[in-house]
Each structure stands twice: as structure tokens, then as C-alpha cells.
Enzyme design. Structure first.
Site, PDB file in Angstrom:
ATOM      1  N   GLN A 231       0.833  -1.214   0.000  1.00 38.37           N
ATOM      2  CA  GLN A 231       0.000   0.000   0.000  1.00 38.37           C
ATOM      3  C   GLN A 231       0.866   1.264   0.000  1.00 38.37           C
ATOM      4  O   GLN A 231       0.478   2.295  -0.548  1.00 38.37           O
ATOM      5  CB  GLN A 231      -0.904   0.027   1.246  1.00 38.37           C
ATOM      6  CG  GLN A 231      -2.040  -0.964   1.238  1.00 38.37           C
ATOM      7  CD  GLN A 231      -1.668  -2.255   1.916  1.00 38.37           C
ATOM      8  OE1 GLN A 231      -0.502  -2.659   1.924  1.00 38.37           O
ATOM      9  NE2 GLN A 231      -2.644  -2.934   2.495  1.00 38.37           N
ATOM     10  N   ASP A 272      -7.126   1.117  12.193  1.00 33.74           N
ATOM     11  CA  ASP A 272      -8.335   0.373  11.810  1.00 33.74           C
ATOM     12  C   ASP A 272      -9.291   0.221  12.968  1.00 33.74           C
ATOM     13  O   ASP A 272     -10.499   0.032  12.779  1.00 33.74           O
ATOM     14  CB  ASP A 272      -7.956  -0.999  11.257  1.00 33.74           C
ATOM     15  CG  ASP A 272      -7.471  -0.854   9.828  1.00 33.74           C
ATOM     16  OD1 ASP A 272      -6.326  -0.433   9.638  1.00 33.74           O
ATOM     17  OD2 ASP A 272      -8.277  -1.109   8.907  1.00 33.74           O
TER      18      ASP A 272
END
Ligand code: MRU
Length: 386
Positions: A231, A272
Site C-alpha cells: 500500500q 483500523d
């Protein structure tokens, strides 16, 4: 049915897409997620940075598939996308079914369960589904015209679009608060992608960087490549390049070297899920960075909206950690790099204990330890996760 792909620009975007400027003066003109009547349009994060193409989902099941295969990823972005999936489920039910509120509720619960099961760690997903549930339950409880499937579907579409816009607004506020933590010339390390692509726009950790770069001269970024899904190398590097913010890409095992040499002034990452005590789940590798930062006296900042805070989970030990296909470790873009038969593990996230976190930057301000009371206070100002 496979979702449709559109190359080189937003579907129907044309010159308007070219003229689009990102929020907060960002130069990034792409939209991560667009929620429209009857469709949810995603920039395909599997194709970036080499190709800018879009995927159009027309059913909630297509949305769930695209969250699962990480066409869209990043905690806030998957929450927003899931909200769009519920809007599609409502439209499908309204178009197909009888005027039956009970059947509509069953269809929406089925969609919410399917969307919720896609990725277990990011609590923003459940947060967004709960927001949508409160809309359909209120409409069904109201009875009369408001509870007819077409009216509920309209209300859910509006709510999903509002969740999208609200996420951009939260990121802009996070950026504003976080910029005050950085100074001119800071060399900031970030991990994974917590940018515009991981949110509805602007980003959390990269929102802080964007906002700081606009205020202070000389901000630059160390970008961890973020094995195994890359990412950082694919998405964060691309965002910073488009933005014109200087960056250098490093492999994940180089951070200690540069910290020891005094070349990293701060770490800013996303999250998250943040437990009630301030333990933070984020992309695998984040915990190691926090240990390095502590060892070298480098501040370690977490940037996240309150929709990432889960007061119902007391500590990081209670956060479910997604384990992905080990083939993502043993292969690279479909090509095997480990010997046939090699066994591997792929936890997609790890937990950084609160003791390793210098501050948590939210849309309501910068939280400092002890994080338990600070998070409880912040959640009294805005709605946190479940
Ligand atoms: O597996 P991913 O790419 O969805 O993981 C994303 C991250 O870990 C991000 O840092 C996190 O979701 C915050 S995004 C603003």
C-alpha cells in the site's frame, strides 16, 4: 455479475473530472468512492498507480466482493463503501419486492451481515452499517409513507452520501489538528496508506501530512513500502507524487536504520480500530515501528476519526485480526517468490499498545495519554464506533 470497469477517468466525468480539485486544496482529483442512485463507483486500488480506472458496483454483493478483494481498502473508505452497499440493497429490494416493510428489513439485515463479514478488523465498517440501520429502523418505525420501501431506499441513499461527505470533513479537521504537531522541515515516516484513497478524501495520516505541508515549509515523507500488499509503495507514493510533497520510498526493514541516524522526526499512521484503553490496530508492521520510535525518542502519532474508536473493546487483545491468504506473502503479483510448499502467515494488522502512542489525532482534537479518559471524553463529543 462482475462489476463494470471504466478506464481513464470517472464514468461520465470528462472535463468536470479533470477540473476537480480535491478537498482542502489537495491536487489529488480522483474520488475514492462515489455513491450515486443505483451505483457505487470505486477507483480500482488494485490497478493503481499504473492505471486509473473505475469499478461500478450495482448490487450490495458486488460491493462486498470489492471490499473483500481490496479494490477499495482503508478503514474509513470501506465503511463509506459499505454504506453505499446498503443503499443499493434497499434500492434492489424496493424495485423487486412487494410493499412489505418486514421483507425490506430482512433484505437489509442480510446485506448488512454480508458486508460486515468482508473484513473483520476495521470497526468503521460496523460503525457505518449501524448508522444505516438506525435510518432504516427509524423509517420503518415511523410507519405510513415513510416506511414504504421506495421511501426507505431514498433515505438510505441520502444517509450514505452524507456519511461520505462527513468522512471528508472529519479528515480535513484531523489534518488541521495534526498539522500543529509537526514543524517546518520535519521528515515524517508513514506506513501503509492512510490517505485520500483510504478515506472518502484527504486522508487521516496523509491528511496530517497534507495539511502540515501546506503550512510549514520543507515537510518530507519516508514511505514504508508495506509488505506484502505494498500500500505504501503503490498508493502512498502515488498520492504524494501527485500532491508534489517530497518523499522517499523505503522497504519496511529500513526504518530502524534511519531512526538511529536521526533522519526521522516523527511517525504518523492511521488506525483500523482503537480500543477503549488507546491500544491501536493498524497495518501489520505498525507495532514494530512504534517500538523503534520509542527506542529512539521519536514521537509516534495515530490519526483517526472517532468512527475508528471502539469503546466496547476494552484493550487491543480483544480486536479481531484479519488473517489473509498466505499466498499474498509467498507470491508477488501472481509470481511465486518462495519455494513450492513454503508455509506462510499473513496477519493483515497488528496492535500497538497505548504506551507506544504519543498522541491520537481525531476530528475533535489531539488526545494525549492517559487515553482511556481522553477517548471517553472525545466520544461524548461525537459518535464513536460500536
Ligand atoms: O489492509 P488495508 O489496506 O485496508 O489497511 C489499511 C490500514 O491499515 C490503514 O492504515 C488504516 O485503515 C487507516 S486508513 C485511514
Amino acid at each position: 455479475m462482475r462489476a463494470q470497469h471504466t478506464k481513464n477517468g470517472r464514468p461520465g466525468g470528462g472535463a468536470a473530472a479533470d477540473a476537480h480539485q480535491g478537498p482542502g486544496g489537495s491536487r489529488l482529483r480522483v474520488r475514492t468512492v462515489e455513491i450515486r442512485p443505483g451505483e457505487v463507483v470505486l477507483i480500482d486500488q488494485l490497478a493503481l498507480p499504473h492505471e486509473e480506472r473505475y469499478v461500478t458496483c450495482r448490487t450490495w454483493r458486488e460491493v462486498a466482493d470489492r471490499i473483500r478483494d481490496m479494490t477499495v481498502r482503508g478503514a474509513p473508505a470501506i465503511g463509506v463503501t459499505a454504506a453505499g452497499g446498503v443503499a443499493l440493497a434497499a434500492a434492489e429490494a424496493a424495485a423487486a419486492g412487494p410493499d412489505d416493510p418486514g421483507a425490506l428489513r430482512a433484505a437489509l439485515e442480510q446485506a448488512a451481515a454480508g458486508l460486515s463479514a468482508t473484513r473483520p478488523t476495521a470497526v468503521n465498517l460496523r460503525w457505518a452499517l449501524d448508522e444505516m440501520r438506525s435510518v432504516w429502523e427509524a423509517a420503518l418505525a415511523a410507519g405510513g409513507a415513510a416506511s414504504r420501501p421506495a421511501a426507505v431506499a431514498d433515505a438510505l441513499l441520502l444517509r450514505a452520501q452524507a456519511i461520505h461527505d462527513d468522512d471528508v470533513d472529519r479528515c480535513l479537521r484531523i489534518g488541521g489538528h495534526g498539522a500543529g504537531l509537526l514543524r517546518a522541515g520535519d521528515r515524517i515516516l508513514t506506513h501503509c496508506n492512510a490517505g485520500a484513497l483510504a478515506t472518502a478524501g484527504y486522508g487521516t495520516a496523509l491528511g496530517v501530512v497534507r495539511s502540515a505541508a501546506a503550512r510549514h515549509p520543507g515537510i518530507s515523507v519516508w514511505v514504508d513500502e508495506t509488505r506484502p500488499w505494498l500500500q505504501g509503495a503503490r498508493l502512498t507514493a502515488w498520492e504524494l507524487q501527485v500532491e508534489g510533497i517530497p518523499y522517499r520510498l523505503i522497504s519496511d526493514n529500513m526504518a530502524g536504520h534511519f531512526m538511529r541516524r536521526g533522519e526521522i522526526d516523527g511517525v504518523v499512521v492511521g488506525a483500523d480500530r482503537i480500543a477503549a484503553d488507546g491500544d491501536v490496530a493498524n497495518k501489520i508492521g505498525t507495532y514494530s515501528l512504534s517500538v523503534l520510535a520509542r527506542e529512539h525518542g521519536v514521537p509516534f502519532y495515530v490519526a483517526a476519526p472517532l468512527s475508528t474508536v471502539d469503546l466496547a473493546t476494552e484493550t487491543g487483545d480483544g480486536i479481531p485480526i484479519e488473517e489473509r491468504d498466505p499466498a499474498e506473502v509467498t507470491t508477488f503479483r501472481g509470481e511465486r517468490i518462495a519455494p513450492e510448499g513454503a508455509e506462510a502467515r499473513h496477519p493483515a494488522f497488528d496492535v500497538t499498545p497505548a504506551a507506544g502512542v504519543t498522541a491520537i489525532v481525531t476530528e475533535v482534537g489531539v488526545l494525549r495519554p492517559p487515553f482511556g479518559p481522553a477517548l471517553a471524553g472525545a466520544c461524548a463529543l461525537g459518535r464513536c464506533g460500536p
